[in-house]
Design a protein around this motif. Structure first.
Motif, mmCIF file in Angstrom:
data_model
loop_
_atom_site.group_PDB
_atom_site.id
_atom_site.type_symbol
_atom_site.label_atom_id
_atom_site.label_comp_id
_atom_site.label_asym_id
_atom_site.label_seq_id
_atom_site.Cartn_x
_atom_site.Cartn_y
_atom_site.Cartn_z
ATOM 1 N N SER A 1 0.929 -1.092 0.024
ATOM 2 C CA SER A 1 -0.006 -0.022 -0.201
ATOM 3 C C SER A 1 0.842 1.231 -0.063
ATOM 4 C CB SER A 1 -0.835 0.024 1.316
ATOM 5 O OG SER A 1 -0.155 0.182 2.436
ATOM 6 N N HIS A 2 2.184 1.084 0.079
ATOM 7 C CA HIS A 2 2.724 2.454 0.424
ATOM 8 C C HIS A 2 3.039 3.225 -0.877
ATOM 9 C CE1 HIS A 2 6.457 -0.058 -0.941
ATOM 10 N NE2 HIS A 2 6.889 1.168 -1.728
ATOM 11 N N VAL A 3 3.062 2.840 -2.023
ATOM 12 C CA VAL A 3 2.913 3.929 -3.250
ATOM 13 C C VAL A 3 1.797 4.350 -3.239
ATOM 14 C CG1 VAL A 3 3.200 3.846 -5.629
ATOM 15 C CG2 VAL A 3 4.718 2.372 -4.371
ATOM 16 N N ALA A 4 0.557 3.716 -3.217
ATOM 17 C CA ALA A 4 -0.822 4.425 -3.122
ATOM 18 C C ALA A 4 -0.897 5.608 -2.039
ATOM 19 C CB ALA A 4 -1.847 3.564 -3.044
ATOM 20 N N THR A 5 -0.054 5.022 -0.773
ATOM 21 C CA THR A 5 -0.246 6.235 0.129
ATOM 22 C C THR A 5 0.658 7.365 0.095
ATOM 23 O OG1 THR A 5 -0.497 4.535 1.762
ATOM 24 C CG2 THR A 5 0.132 6.240 2.619
ATOM 25 N N LYS A 6 1.838 7.054 -0.636
ATOM 26 C CA LYS A 6 2.649 8.033 -1.023
ATOM 27 C C LYS A 6 1.967 9.227 -2.114
ATOM 28 C CE LYS A 6 7.034 10.215 -0.447
ATOM 29 N NZ LYS A 6 7.222 10.448 0.706
ATOM 30 N N CYS A 7 1.333 8.413 -3.004
ATOM 31 C CA CYS A 7 0.628 9.216 -4.057
ATOM 32 C C CYS A 7 -0.485 10.185 -3.282
ATOM 33 C CB CYS A 7 -0.106 8.324 -5.124
ATOM 34 S SG CYS A 7 1.262 7.606 -6.205
ATOM 35 N N ARG A 8 -1.166 9.667 -2.487
ATOM 36 C CA ARG A 8 -2.242 10.322 -1.761
ATOM 37 C C ARG A 8 -1.495 11.612 -0.901
ATOM 38 N NH1 ARG A 8 -4.805 7.271 3.082
ATOM 39 N NH2 ARG A 8 -2.721 7.414 3.782
ATOM 40 N N GLU A 9 -0.585 11.427 -0.602
ATOM 41 C CA GLU A 9 0.228 12.415 0.295
ATOM 42 C C GLU A 9 0.971 13.484 -0.549
ATOM 43 O OE1 GLU A 9 2.678 10.244 2.660
ATOM 44 O OE2 GLU A 9 1.400 9.368 4.008
ATOM 45 N N LYS A 10 1.325 13.227 -1.905
ATOM 46 C CA LYS A 10 2.063 13.951 -2.617
ATOM 47 C C LYS A 10 1.629 14.390 -3.890
ATOM 48 C CE LYS A 10 6.375 15.959 -2.950
ATOM 49 N NZ LYS A 10 6.587 16.986 -1.973
ATOM 50 N N LEU A 11 0.847 13.702 -4.674
ATOM 51 C CA LEU A 11 0.677 14.075 -5.894
ATOM 52 C C LEU A 11 -0.055 15.191 -6.241
ATOM 53 C CD1 LEU A 11 0.647 13.229 -8.705
ATOM 54 C CD2 LEU A 11 -1.054 11.847 -8.543
ATOM 55 N N ALA B 1 8.689 -3.977 -6.893
ATOM 56 C CA ALA B 1 7.369 -4.738 -7.434
ATOM 57 C C ALA B 1 6.271 -4.214 -6.711
ATOM 58 C CB ALA B 1 7.616 -6.293 -6.976
ATOM 59 N N VAL B 2 6.193 -2.768 -6.357
ATOM 60 C CA VAL B 2 5.172 -2.238 -5.806
ATOM 61 C C VAL B 2 5.011 -1.246 -6.651
ATOM 62 C CG1 VAL B 2 4.188 -1.122 -3.739
ATOM 63 C CG2 VAL B 2 5.837 -2.786 -3.573
ATOM 64 N N GLY B 3 3.468 -0.839 -6.730
ATOM 65 C CA GLY B 3 3.143 0.252 -7.572
ATOM 66 C C GLY B 3 1.674 0.585 -7.340
ATOM 67 N N SER B 4 0.936 1.539 -8.066
ATOM 68 C CA SER B 4 -0.173 2.078 -7.649
ATOM 69 C C SER B 4 -0.901 2.607 -9.124
ATOM 70 C CB SER B 4 -0.271 2.932 -6.664
ATOM 71 O OG SER B 4 -1.565 3.519 -6.530
ATOM 72 N N THR B 5 -2.027 2.355 -9.276
ATOM 73 C CA THR B 5 -2.657 3.253 -10.518
ATOM 74 C C THR B 5 -2.952 4.699 -9.853
ATOM 75 O OG1 THR B 5 -4.992 2.264 -9.780
ATOM 76 C CG2 THR B 5 -3.950 1.023 -11.239
ATOM 77 N N ALA B 6 -3.444 5.375 -10.820
ATOM 78 C CA ALA B 6 -4.086 6.970 -10.094
ATOM 79 C C ALA B 6 -4.969 7.289 -11.179
ATOM 80 C CB ALA B 6 -2.799 7.917 -10.172
ATOM 81 N N VAL B 7 -6.173 7.712 -10.688
ATOM 82 C CA VAL B 7 -6.973 8.529 -11.767
ATOM 83 C C VAL B 7 -7.220 9.761 -10.656
ATOM 84 C CG1 VAL B 7 -9.155 7.193 -10.553
ATOM 85 C CG2 VAL B 7 -9.323 8.342 -12.743
ATOM 86 N N VAL B 8 -7.268 10.717 -11.290
ATOM 87 C CA VAL B 8 -7.104 11.916 -10.759
ATOM 88 C C VAL B 8 -8.108 12.846 -11.293
ATOM 89 C CG1 VAL B 8 -5.850 14.434 -10.112
ATOM 90 C CG2 VAL B 8 -4.932 12.004 -9.732
#
Length: 410
Positions: A158-168, A224-231
């Motif tokens: 979950s850490h990539v998705a969490t990082k996106c939530r905090e920073k993107l 091997a960790v990633g996340s999708t992103a729809v903004v």
């Protein structure tokens, strides 16, 4: 003959003997049953213990899934602290004037929204949701507020998705500030923001082992960790959507779905061609996957699959109209089992549930729609997540519903 006849009895005697014998047998059976039943009854103390154990088992069965799935799952518009933090002087006056007579516009106040995010049937929650009303101003008119909504579906951890939530959203804001004196270029802004987010995630992965993260047991470098992103960025006149992966944005316009993004699946013809041109392969392993591993062709992170998996988003810019009902952003846990048409129908039904005031309501009562639409949006988002689970979605499910109706008096 005498010896034989001496054992005979008449019919009345036979009947009486049979009745007595059957009654005696029935009494004996009842006595046995009573005996067995009595010995099986627990003492009051044992009965209390047994009842407590059963209650504990029942509570564990009933509440555990809900506490795991639904804890902090629903958000209705924004909390008081978030409102104070994000409030601008020019919006404060308007937000306090809810007397039904004020002339307000969509551009000068917070949009109404609802959020629901459920773990579902997955072991871990890897989705993340970002809501930032009035996160930035843009252009020469500083009163033009931009509202940010994002759904991130992590994989591997979950850490990539969490990082996106905090920073993107911060990166998007920085890119917008650079264009303050230039012509609006949304495509470039979103692409550069996503590239910067991907770069930060890959750099941050090198130090993520210091955190208590499940992925440290899977991959020492967390590649091997990633996340999708729809903004989605909502302005008074436009909806800008940037999508990277298989999460999706759908606009409900006059009851009909208008897709604002296209899922990045490895077997999509243009994506397949791009992957093969980069030297990669799409292998069918429980569906099409990049190198037989990842079920999407674009994502933030996943450094070990580059350049086959790209972080470049597809950007769409849509003009808002008076027929717009709502905007739905959701992870693929929803879209795997629910069509765009069904999602729009459910959301519109919830929004219209309080759209009609009673016949005897005084003039101006329709303003209550704008005051209660956040509850309607929350109902819509939660109903969609529950519907996805009812249709056996096996993934995390996160849904954001934004009310786009122009119901204010001017």
């Amino acid at each position: 003959m005498a010896g034989v006849c001496c054992g005979l009895v008449n019919e009345s005697e036979t009947s009486t003997a049979c009745v007595q014998s059957s009654r005696a047998a029935r009494r004996r059976r009842m006595e046995i049953r009573r005996f067995k039943f009595v010995t099986g009854v627990a003492t009051p103390e044992q009965e209390s213990t047994s009842t407590d154990q059963k209650r504990q088992k029942l509570e564990g069965y009933c509440t555990a899934p809900f506490s795991r799935d639904c804890e902090k799952a629903v958000q209705t518009s924004f909390t008081d602290d978030e409102k104070k933090e994000n409030e601008r002087p020019e919006t404060k006056e308007i937000s306090n004037s809810n007397d039904g007579c004020a002339s307000t516009s969509v551009s000068s106040e917070y949009p109404k929204f609802g959020v629901a995010s459920l773990c579902g049937r997955r072991r871990d929650m890897e989705d993340a949701v970002a809501i930032h009303p009035s996160f930035s101003s843009h252009g020469h008119n500083s009163t033009t507020k931009l509202h940010y909504f994002g759904v991130y579906d992590g994989h591997g951890c979950s850490h990539v998705a969490t990082k996106c939530r905090e920073k993107l959203h911060e990166l998007v804001k920085e890119e917008l500030l650079l264009l303050e004196t230039q012509e609006e270029e949304w495509k470039g802004v979103m692409e550069r923001s996503f590239y910067r987010m991907d770069k930060e995630v890959n750099a941050w992965n090198e130090t993520v082992l210091g955190a208590k993260c499940r992925c440290e047991l899977q991959s020492p470098e967390c590649d091997a960790v990633g996340s999708t992103a729809v903004v989605a960025i909502v302005t008074p006149n436009k909806i800008i959507v940037a999508n990277c992966g298989d999460s999706r944005a759908v606009l409900c316009r006059n009851g009909k779905p208008v897709p604002l993004s296209s899922d990045h699946k490895p077997d999509r013809p243009d994506e397949l061609k791009r992957i093969q041109a980069a030297g990669g392969r799409v292998i069918y392993w429980d569906g099409p996957r990049v190198l037989g591993v990842l079920a999407m062709s674009r994502a933030i992170g996943d450094n070990y699959l580059k350049p086959y998996v790209s972080c470049e988003p597809e950007v769409t810019i849509t003009d808002r109209t008076a027929e717009d009902d709502c905007l739905i952003l959701a992870s693929d846990g929803l879209w795997d089992v629910i069509s765009n048409e069904t999602a729009c129908g459910v959301a519109r039904m919830c929004l219209r549930g309080k759209a009609h005031a009673p016949p005897c309501s005084p003039p101006g009562a329709e303003v209550a729609v704008s005051e209660t639409s956040d509850k309607a949006c929350s109902d819509a988002s939660m109903l969609l997540t529950k519907l996805a689970l009812a249709r056996h979605s096996s993934d995390n499910v996160s849904v954001v519903v934004v009310d786009l109706r122009r119901t204010r008096n001017h």
